[in-house]
Design a protein around this motif. Structure first.
Motif, mmCIF file in Angstrom:
data_model
loop_
_atom_site.group_PDB
_atom_site.id
_atom_site.type_symbol
_atom_site.label_atom_id
_atom_site.label_comp_id
_atom_site.label_asym_id
_atom_site.label_seq_id
_atom_site.Cartn_x
_atom_site.Cartn_y
_atom_site.Cartn_z
ATOM 1 N N LEU A 38 0.828 -1.208 0.000
ATOM 2 C CA LEU A 38 0.000 0.000 0.000
ATOM 3 C C LEU A 38 0.862 1.257 0.000
ATOM 4 O O LEU A 38 0.545 2.246 -0.678
ATOM 5 C CB LEU A 38 -0.941 0.004 1.208
ATOM 6 N N ALA A 39 1.951 1.223 0.760
ATOM 7 C CA ALA A 39 2.843 2.385 0.803
ATOM 8 C C ALA A 39 3.444 2.645 -0.573
ATOM 9 O O ALA A 39 3.528 3.803 -1.028
ATOM 10 C CB ALA A 39 3.944 2.155 1.833
ATOM 11 N N ARG A 40 3.844 1.594 -1.255
ATOM 12 C CA ARG A 40 4.429 1.748 -2.586
ATOM 13 C C ARG A 40 3.391 2.308 -3.567
ATOM 14 O O ARG A 40 3.679 3.209 -4.352
ATOM 15 C CB ARG A 40 4.944 0.396 -3.079
ATOM 16 N N ALA A 41 2.176 1.785 -3.498
ATOM 17 C CA ALA A 41 1.128 2.222 -4.416
ATOM 18 C C ALA A 41 0.721 3.670 -4.170
ATOM 19 O O ALA A 41 0.339 4.386 -5.096
ATOM 20 C CB ALA A 41 -0.091 1.310 -4.287
ATOM 21 N N GLN A 42 0.807 4.108 -2.909
ATOM 22 C CA GLN A 42 0.358 5.449 -2.553
ATOM 23 C C GLN A 42 1.483 6.473 -2.501
ATOM 24 O O GLN A 42 1.245 7.647 -2.220
ATOM 25 C CB GLN A 42 -0.361 5.401 -1.190
ATOM 26 N N GLY A 43 2.706 6.025 -2.734
ATOM 27 C CA GLY A 43 3.832 6.951 -2.691
ATOM 28 C C GLY A 43 4.220 7.368 -1.292
ATOM 29 O O GLY A 43 4.840 8.422 -1.101
ATOM 30 N N TYR A 44 3.914 6.546 -0.310
ATOM 31 C CA TYR A 44 4.289 6.837 1.074
ATOM 32 C C TYR A 44 5.687 6.276 1.312
ATOM 33 O O TYR A 44 5.895 5.058 1.290
ATOM 34 C CB TYR A 44 3.283 6.202 2.034
ATOM 35 N N ASP A 45 6.660 7.162 1.507
ATOM 36 C CA ASP A 45 8.052 6.728 1.571
ATOM 37 C C ASP A 45 8.668 6.869 2.959
ATOM 38 O O ASP A 45 9.903 6.883 3.097
ATOM 39 C CB ASP A 45 8.886 7.515 0.560
ATOM 40 N N ALA A 46 7.836 6.934 4.003
ATOM 41 C CA ALA A 46 8.358 7.134 5.351
ATOM 42 C C ALA A 46 8.464 5.846 6.159
ATOM 43 O O ALA A 46 8.772 5.892 7.349
ATOM 44 C CB ALA A 46 7.472 8.132 6.105
#
Length: 384
Positions: A38-46
């Motif tokens: 989900l982080a990869r798909a949403q661009g969440y890089d933290a």
């Protein structure tokens, strides 16, 4: 209750035993692999780790601090990837399926709708996405031969000012998958009495609610939750032990609050591993659940946050079986306690107890007796 099966159950028996879960946070039970995707798909890089195995370890280690406040900080990452309808649907479906595969037959899973609005969803859209996800997870579980029913508890954050709004939301969806209301978050400085209007509303609507109380904060938190707010259950409530005195000779005396909790059969949503992580208990063997079970409080066993605690209902019972020598009868006792305390109608609770839980444990006990008989016969043949 006198045990009829004088042996500790195996891990496999515990896993197959029907279990009931009342205190589980949706945003505390994600699969590490799901978070990464989900982080990869949403661009969440933290994220602190992008390898699922390493991320799972990070969550457990970060939560294992002895501080409730530090424990709560880990939720920033899970909530960050739960900001779309698709993500909420997936997380809820996986939650139901994971619980079912662990032998949970009934669960109440809580989450705070107000924490999932950053992607533009409305409160109603959040609730509907989660409810639909739970139904999908139930369906997938049935396809795999598992039975589970999941009800949602809508949570308001105690440091915010939306409790009445969330309580109204819970009431509006009470016939569509939401079974009650809750408040959560750091207890210190945010007493439940800040949200009296929400609790008064729920009582006027003849609806159910539980309150996180008696975890990081002590007896005053429990007293306020019960006497000022009128909670049906106590989320954790582990600090009720502070009102119980055990003398050197082993005799036990209950203070007035502890006696009230026991006399009124107020359910305690105890979460052993989580309580140890946040410093509410020193170890499994020293967890108050042992004494509370002996004194016949309405104690229940729960997971709280499966990701942060690296746990499941089966693991929680495994720890307690090891610490206290519990038998299948004890596991059944906790399970029936939880089902009695669920926020669904009485006839539905009774049906779950009589049609699912008791037959499930009877089958396990019969299996154990057969194995013992077979082992005895085999031993007699070898020595005859």
């Amino acid at each position: 209750m006198t045990s009829q099966i004088p042996t500790t159950p195996s891990a496999d028996q515990i896993r197959r035993a029907p279990k009931v879960l009342l205190h589980d946070h949706l945003d505390g039970g994600l699969r590490p692999g799901t978070i990464v995707e989900l982080a990869r798909a949403q661009g969440y890089d933290a994220l602190p780790e992008t390898d699922p195995d390493k991320l799972g370890i990070w969550f457990r280690e970060a939560a294992d601090s002895g501080s409730l406040e530090r424990y709560l900080e880990t939720f920033a990452h899970t909530c960050a990837v739960m900001q779309s309808r698709e993500a909420l649907f997936r997380v809820a479906a996986e939650c139901a399926l994971d619980l079912a595969q662990d032998g949970v037959v009934y669960a109440e899973v809580r989450y705070a709708p107000e924490q999932h609005l950053e992607g533009g969803l409305t409160l109603e859209e959040v609730v509907e996405a989660v409810n639909e996800g739970f139904r999908e997870g139930e369906r997938q579980a049935r396809e795999r031969g598992h039975r589970i029913r999941v009800g949602a508890l809508l949570t308001a954050m105690r440091h915010a000012a939306r409790a009445l709004e969330i309580a109204e939301l819970a009431n509006s969806y009470r016939d569509a998958g939401v079974v009650g209301f809750d408040i959560a978050g750091a207890e210190a400085g945010y007493p439940p009495t800040r949200h009296l209007d929400a609790f008064e509303y729920m009582k006027r609507e003849n609806n159910h609610f539980t309150i996180h109380a008696g975890e990081a904060f002590g007896l005053p938190s429990i007293w306020q939750a019960l006497q000022w707010c009128g909670a049906d259950r106590l989320g954790h409530g582990v600090r009720i032990i502070d009102d119980i005195e055990v003398a050197d000779d082993g005799s036990v005396s209950l203070g007035r609050l502890a006696a009230y909790v026991r006399d009124k059969r107020i359910p305690l949503e105890l979460c052993p591993t989580s309580n140890i992580q946040t410093g509410a208990a020193a170890s499994y063997a020293e967890h108050p659940i042992g004494l509370l079970r002996t004194l016949h409080f309405r104690a229940t066993v729960n997971t709280d946050n499966r990701l942060m605690s690296g746990t499941s209902m089966s693991r929680e019972f495994e720890f307690l079986v090891e610490a206290f020598g519990y038998t299948l009868d004890d596991v059944q006792w906790f399970t029936v306690n939880a089902m009695k305390s669920a926020f669904i109608p009485f006839d539905e609770r009774l049906a779950m107890i009589n049609d699912v839980i008791k037959p499930g444990y009877a089958e396990l006990k019969s299996e154990w007796l057969f194995q013992q008989s077979a082992a005895t016969s085999d031993s007699s043949r070898r020595t005859g």
